[in-house]
Design an enzyme around this catalytic site. Structure first.
Site, PDB file in Angstrom:
ATOM      1  N   SER A 173       0.848  -1.198   0.000  1.00  0.00           N
ATOM      2  CA  SER A 173       0.000   0.000   0.000  1.00  0.00           C
ATOM      3  C   SER A 173       0.877   1.238   0.000  1.00  0.00           C
ATOM      4  O   SER A 173       1.678   1.434   0.923  1.00  0.00           O
ATOM      5  CB  SER A 173      -0.886   0.020   1.249  1.00  0.00           C
ATOM      6  OG  SER A 173      -1.414   1.323   1.413  1.00  0.00           O
ATOM      7  N   HIS A 182      -1.356  -1.249  -4.200  1.00  0.00           N
ATOM      8  CA  HIS A 182      -2.607  -0.942  -3.509  1.00  0.00           C
ATOM      9  C   HIS A 182      -2.673   0.568  -3.239  1.00  0.00           C
ATOM     10  O   HIS A 182      -1.785   1.134  -2.591  1.00  0.00           O
ATOM     11  CB  HIS A 182      -2.651  -1.742  -2.205  1.00  0.00           C
ATOM     12  CG  HIS A 182      -3.941  -1.658  -1.459  1.00  0.00           C
ATOM     13  ND1 HIS A 182      -5.040  -2.412  -1.781  1.00  0.00           N
ATOM     14  CD2 HIS A 182      -4.311  -0.913  -0.382  1.00  0.00           C
ATOM     15  CE1 HIS A 182      -6.028  -2.151  -0.944  1.00  0.00           C
ATOM     16  NE2 HIS A 182      -5.609  -1.231  -0.075  1.00  0.00           N
ATOM     17  N   ASP A 217      -4.738   3.520  -1.513  1.00  0.00           N
ATOM     18  CA  ASP A 217      -5.753   3.800  -0.497  1.00  0.00           C
ATOM     19  C   ASP A 217      -6.297   5.208  -0.662  1.00  0.00           C
ATOM     20  O   ASP A 217      -5.661   6.189  -0.278  1.00  0.00           O
ATOM     21  CB  ASP A 217      -5.140   3.619   0.899  1.00  0.00           C
ATOM     22  CG  ASP A 217      -5.048   2.155   1.286  1.00  0.00           C
ATOM     23  OD1 ASP A 217      -6.071   1.454   1.147  1.00  0.00           O
ATOM     24  OD2 ASP A 217      -3.967   1.714   1.721  1.00  0.00           O
ATOM     25  N   MET A 254      -8.854   8.004   0.351  1.00  0.00           N
ATOM     26  CA  MET A 254      -9.685   8.399   1.507  1.00  0.00           C
ATOM     27  C   MET A 254     -10.182   9.826   1.300  1.00  0.00           C
ATOM     28  O   MET A 254      -9.424  10.692   0.867  1.00  0.00           O
ATOM     29  CB  MET A 254      -8.860   8.338   2.799  1.00  0.00           C
ATOM     30  CG  MET A 254      -8.198   6.983   3.036  1.00  0.00           C
ATOM     31  SD  MET A 254      -7.433   6.924   4.655  1.00  0.00           S
ATOM     32  CE  MET A 254      -6.473   5.401   4.503  1.00  0.00           C
ATOM     33  N   HIS A 292      -8.537   1.091  -3.704  1.00  0.00           N
ATOM     34  CA  HIS A 292      -9.446   0.847  -2.583  1.00  0.00           C
ATOM     35  C   HIS A 292     -10.101   2.179  -2.221  1.00  0.00           C
ATOM     36  O   HIS A 292      -9.462   3.055  -1.643  1.00  0.00           O
ATOM     37  CB  HIS A 292      -8.601   0.272  -1.422  1.00  0.00           C
ATOM     38  CG  HIS A 292      -9.342   0.087  -0.145  1.00  0.00           C
ATOM     39  ND1 HIS A 292      -8.696  -0.145   1.059  1.00  0.00           N
ATOM     40  CD2 HIS A 292     -10.670   0.074   0.131  1.00  0.00           C
ATOM     41  CE1 HIS A 292      -9.610  -0.283   2.014  1.00  0.00           C
ATOM     42  NE2 HIS A 292     -10.803  -0.148   1.476  1.00  0.00           N
ATOM     43  N   MET A 309     -12.133   4.371  -0.129  1.00  0.00           N
ATOM     44  CA  MET A 309     -12.759   4.616   1.174  1.00  0.00           C
ATOM     45  C   MET A 309     -13.408   5.993   1.089  1.00  0.00           C
ATOM     46  O   MET A 309     -12.912   6.989   1.634  1.00  0.00           O
ATOM     47  CB  MET A 309     -11.689   4.557   2.281  1.00  0.00           C
ATOM     48  CG  MET A 309     -11.235   3.140   2.578  1.00  0.00           C
ATOM     49  SD  MET A 309      -9.682   3.074   3.475  1.00  0.00           S
ATOM     50  CE  MET A 309      -8.525   3.128   2.116  1.00  0.00           C
ATOM     51  N   MET A 340     -11.349  -6.097   5.421  1.00  0.00           N
ATOM     52  CA  MET A 340     -10.530  -5.193   6.235  1.00  0.00           C
ATOM     53  C   MET A 340     -10.197  -5.872   7.556  1.00  0.00           C
ATOM     54  O   MET A 340     -11.087  -6.355   8.256  1.00  0.00           O
ATOM     55  CB  MET A 340     -11.287  -3.881   6.544  1.00  0.00           C
ATOM     56  CG  MET A 340     -11.476  -2.936   5.378  1.00  0.00           C
ATOM     57  SD  MET A 340      -9.971  -2.478   4.508  1.00  0.00           S
ATOM     58  CE  MET A 340      -9.028  -1.647   5.797  1.00  0.00           C
ATOM     59  N   GLY A 347      -8.773   3.782   7.458  1.00  0.00           N
ATOM     60  CA  GLY A 347      -8.427   5.178   7.730  1.00  0.00           C
ATOM     61  C   GLY A 347      -6.951   5.412   8.003  1.00  0.00           C
ATOM     62  O   GLY A 347      -6.426   6.459   7.675  1.00  0.00           O
ATOM     63  N   GLY A 407      -2.813   3.605   8.371  1.00  0.00           N
ATOM     64  CA  GLY A 407      -1.864   2.509   8.286  1.00  0.00           C
ATOM     65  C   GLY A 407      -1.286   2.245   9.674  1.00  0.00           C
ATOM     66  O   GLY A 407      -1.536   3.008  10.621  1.00  0.00           O
ATOM     67  N   GLY A 408      -0.543   1.166   9.790  1.00  0.00           N
ATOM     68  CA  GLY A 408       0.198   0.900  11.027  1.00  0.00           C
ATOM     69  C   GLY A 408      -0.631   0.461  12.218  1.00  0.00           C
ATOM     70  O   GLY A 408      -0.163   0.518  13.352  1.00  0.00           O
ATOM     71  N   ASP A 467      -6.543  -6.662   4.257  1.00  0.00           N
ATOM     72  CA  ASP A 467      -5.924  -5.346   4.320  1.00  0.00           C
ATOM     73  C   ASP A 467      -5.879  -4.821   5.747  1.00  0.00           C
ATOM     74  O   ASP A 467      -6.929  -4.562   6.342  1.00  0.00           O
ATOM     75  CB  ASP A 467      -6.762  -4.405   3.422  1.00  0.00           C
ATOM     76  CG  ASP A 467      -6.180  -3.017   3.303  1.00  0.00           C
ATOM     77  OD1 ASP A 467      -5.078  -2.779   3.813  1.00  0.00           O
ATOM     78  OD2 ASP A 467      -6.841  -2.170   2.671  1.00  0.00           O
ATOM     79  N   GLY A 468      -4.653  -4.673   6.254  1.00  0.00           N
ATOM     80  CA  GLY A 468      -4.474  -3.988   7.523  1.00  0.00           C
ATOM     81  C   GLY A 468      -3.756  -4.806   8.577  1.00  0.00           C
ATOM     82  O   GLY A 468      -4.188  -5.901   8.932  1.00  0.00           O
ATOM     83  N   GLY A 469      -2.628  -4.302   9.026  1.00  0.00           N
ATOM     84  CA  GLY A 469      -1.921  -4.912  10.154  1.00  0.00           C
ATOM     85  C   GLY A 469      -1.249  -6.234   9.842  1.00  0.00           C
ATOM     86  O   GLY A 469      -0.949  -7.008  10.760  1.00  0.00           O
ATOM     87  N   GLY A 498       1.342  -2.422   4.110  1.00  0.00           N
ATOM     88  CA  GLY A 498       1.845  -1.052   4.077  1.00  0.00           C
ATOM     89  C   GLY A 498       3.120  -0.965   4.873  1.00  0.00           C
ATOM     90  O   GLY A 498       4.228  -1.110   4.333  1.00  0.00           O
ATOM     91  N   SER A 499       2.963  -0.790   6.173  1.00  0.00           N
ATOM     92  CA  SER A 499       4.129  -0.617   7.055  1.00  0.00           C
ATOM     93  C   SER A 499       5.136  -1.745   6.927  1.00  0.00           C
ATOM     94  O   SER A 499       6.347  -1.501   6.905  1.00  0.00           O
ATOM     95  CB  SER A 499       3.684  -0.559   8.520  1.00  0.00           C
ATOM     96  OG  SER A 499       2.426   0.023   8.626  1.00  0.00           O
TER      97      SER A 499
HETATM   98  C1  DX5 Z   1      -6.278   1.325   5.932  1.00  0.00           C
HETATM   99  C2  DX5 Z   1      -5.769   0.957   4.566  1.00  0.00           C
HETATM  100  C3  DX5 Z   1      -4.713  -0.096   4.536  1.00  0.00           C
HETATM  101  C4  DX5 Z   1      -3.510   0.196   5.361  1.00  0.00           C
HETATM  102  C5  DX5 Z   1      -2.530  -0.932   5.361  1.00  0.00           C
HETATM  103  O1  DX5 Z   1      -7.376   2.151   5.772  1.00  0.00           O
HETATM  104  O2  DX5 Z   1      -6.824   0.491   3.745  1.00  0.00           O
HETATM  105  O3  DX5 Z   1      -4.353  -0.380   3.196  1.00  0.00           O
HETATM  106  O4  DX5 Z   1      -2.870   1.331   4.930  1.00  0.00           O
HETATM  107  O5  DX5 Z   1      -1.426  -0.507   6.085  1.00  0.00           O
HETATM  108  P1  DX5 Z   1      -0.691  -1.416   7.142  1.00  0.00           P
HETATM  109  O6  DX5 Z   1      -0.197  -2.612   6.395  1.00  0.00           O
HETATM  110  O7  DX5 Z   1       0.371  -0.535   7.671  1.00  0.00           O
HETATM  111  O8  DX5 Z   1      -1.725  -1.794   8.175  1.00  0.00           O
HETATM  112 ZN    ZN Z   2      -6.522  -0.440   1.648  1.00  0.00          ZN
END
Ligand code: DX5
Ligand code: ZN
Length: 216
Positions: free
Chosen positions: A8, A33, A35, A37, A66, A68, A137, A142, A144-145, A176-178, A198-199
């Site tokens: 991401s 990816h 994101d 928003m 994606h 949002m 999700m 909203g 990352g991290g 997606d996420g964490g 992402g992170s």
């Molecule tokens: C959150 C995003 C994710 C997020 C993933 O709203 O949709 O794509 O950035 O980031 P990590 O991998 O750091 O959780």
């Molecule tokens: Zn995403």
């Protein structure tokens, strides 16, 4: 099933996203990816179709967008024309059937996503409507991290079982996420095959090695 890694760009250095995307392609990423928003569906604002258009010439990888955003129907054409390959819309924000028709009319792959508090069953109609991908999700959208929400694993299983039962065993299920090198095994064994990171990828000293290990 082919495991695909989708870094991401939310976690990238926004002053040089084009270079970052090129680097990730060299490091073995399968998708990029994006994101998006809008400050309404989720509190932060990131970027819109203009960013996708700017990135398009920098990579041959599919741009996985994606959205949002509230009223995603008003943005489909802009993302399609900007060069999106996959557009993912939230079931919490729209009528999936209508949105899928719109996305398909531009020749773009269509995908639907659920938030952590939304039951897996809310994605069944997307499977029935011919989704090209499903997204679960595993953090609140909203930021990352954040920390992975383990209750998500059950929903991935429910969805993979539904795909198998309805004759689409190979449907891509993205999470997606964490996601980290530690929890990715659980996500893959639950039945997901597309991993957003992402992170984990952007903080890695060696992104290629990290992408390799995320494949499980
Ligand atoms: C959150 C995003 C994710 C997020 C993933 O709203 O949709 O794509 O950035 O980031 P990590 O991998 O750091 O959780
Ligand atoms: Zn995403």
């Amino acid at each position: 099933m082919k495991i695909k890694i989708a870094p991401s760009i939310l976690a990238s250095d926004f002053s040089k996203v084009g270079e970052e995307v090129k680097r990730l392609e060299r490091c073995g990423a399968d998708l990029i990816h994006c994101d998006v928003m809008d400050g309404n569906f989720v509190p932060p604002i990131t970027f819109g179709a203009q960013m996708v258009k700017a990135l398009r010439p920098h990579t041959k990888l599919p741009l996985d967008c994606h959205l949002m955003v509230l009223h995603p129907e008003t943005h489909i054409e802009a993302f399609a024309k900007a060069g999106a390959d996959i557009i993912t819309v939230h079931v919490e924000a729209c009528d999936i059937s209508k949105l899928f028709q719109a996305i398909e009319s531009f020749g773009v792959k269509k995908s639907a996503v659920i938030n952590p508090e939304t039951p897996a069953e809310k994605l069944f109609p997307a499977v029935d409507e011919g989704a090209d991908m499903l997204l679960v999700m595993s953090v609140h959208p909203g930021w990352g991290g954040q920390k992975f929400i383990p209750e998500t694993l059950k929903k991935i299983e429910t969805l993979r079982n539904y795909c198998v039962r309805t004759g689409r065993p190979e449907l891509d299920i993205e999470v997606d996420g964490g996601i980290t090198e530690e929890n990715v095994k659980d996500v893959l064994s639950a039945g997901a095959n597309v991993i957003v990171a992402g992170s984990t990828v952007f903080k890695a000293a060696d992104a290629a090695a990290t992408i390799g290990r995320l494949r499980g």
